[in-house]
Design a protein around this motif. Structure first.
Motif, short mmCIF file in Angstrom:
data_model
loop_
_atom_site.label_atom_id
_atom_site.label_comp_id
_atom_site.label_asym_id
_atom_site.label_seq_id
_atom_site.Cartn_x
_atom_site.Cartn_y
_atom_site.Cartn_z
N LYS A 47 0.82 -1.22 0.00
CA LYS A 47 0.00 0.00 0.00
C LYS A 47 0.85 1.26 0.00
CE LYS A 47 -4.24 -1.78 2.00
NZ LYS A 47 -5.19 -1.68 3.11
N SER A 63 -0.97 3.28 -5.28
CA SER A 63 -2.13 4.10 -4.91
C SER A 63 -3.38 3.24 -5.00
CB SER A 63 -2.24 5.30 -5.86
OG SER A 63 -2.55 4.85 -7.17
N ASP A 64 -4.51 3.78 -4.52
CA ASP A 64 -5.78 3.04 -4.59
C ASP A 64 -6.19 2.82 -6.04
OD1 ASP A 64 -5.94 2.83 -1.86
OD2 ASP A 64 -7.24 4.59 -1.61
#
Length: 113
Positions: A88, A92-93
Motif C-alpha cells: 500500500k 495508490s488506490d
C-alpha cells in the motif's frame, strides 16, 4: 570412605592461585552508566582503553550514558508492517483497483473456457 590424608575441595596438581601465578592485573577504571529507568551499571575498563559514551543496561536493555541527570532516551521502535502495508505504500488506490480489475478479467476469461 576416602583416605584420611586427602584435602577436601582440591584436586591433584592444583596449586595456589594468586597474583604470583597469574601475573599482575592491568590497571582498571570503573565507569558508571545510567539508563532512563534509573539503573546504574558500572563496568570496568582498562585505564588506557577508549571508554564508550553509551553502554547497554544489563537489567532493562536500554542504552545508558554517563550523565546521571540526562540519560539517553529509549530508541524508537517501528511497528511491525505486513506485506500488504508495504504494498500500500508503493501503490495508490487507483493502481490497486486497476490490478484487481485485470486479475478479475483473467479469472472470468478462464471460467468461460
Amino acid at each position: 570412605m576416602a583416605g584420611g590424608n586427602a584435602i577436601r575441595g582440591t584436586r591433584v596438581g592444583a596449586g595456589p592461585m594468586g597474583e604470583s601465578e597469574r601475573g599482575e592485573t592491568a590497571p582498571r577504571a570503573r565507569v558508571g552508566y545510567h539508563c532512563s529507568n534509573g539503573h546504574l551499571t558500572a563496568p570496568s575498563f582498562a585505564s588506557d582503553a577508549d571508554i564508550p559514551e553509551l553502554w547497554d543496561c544489563p537489567r532493562c536493555g536500554l542504552p545508558a550514558g554517563r550523565d546521571t541527570e540526562n540519560p539517553p532516551a529509549a530508541p524508537r521502535t517501528e511497528p511491525y508492517k505486513t506485506h500488504l502495508a508495504y504494498v500500500k505504500e508503493r501503490r495508490s488506490d487507483a493502481d490497486g483497483a486497476a490490478i484487481l480489475e485485470e486479475a478479475l478479467g483473467r479469472l472470468r476469461a478462464a471460467r468461460e473456457l
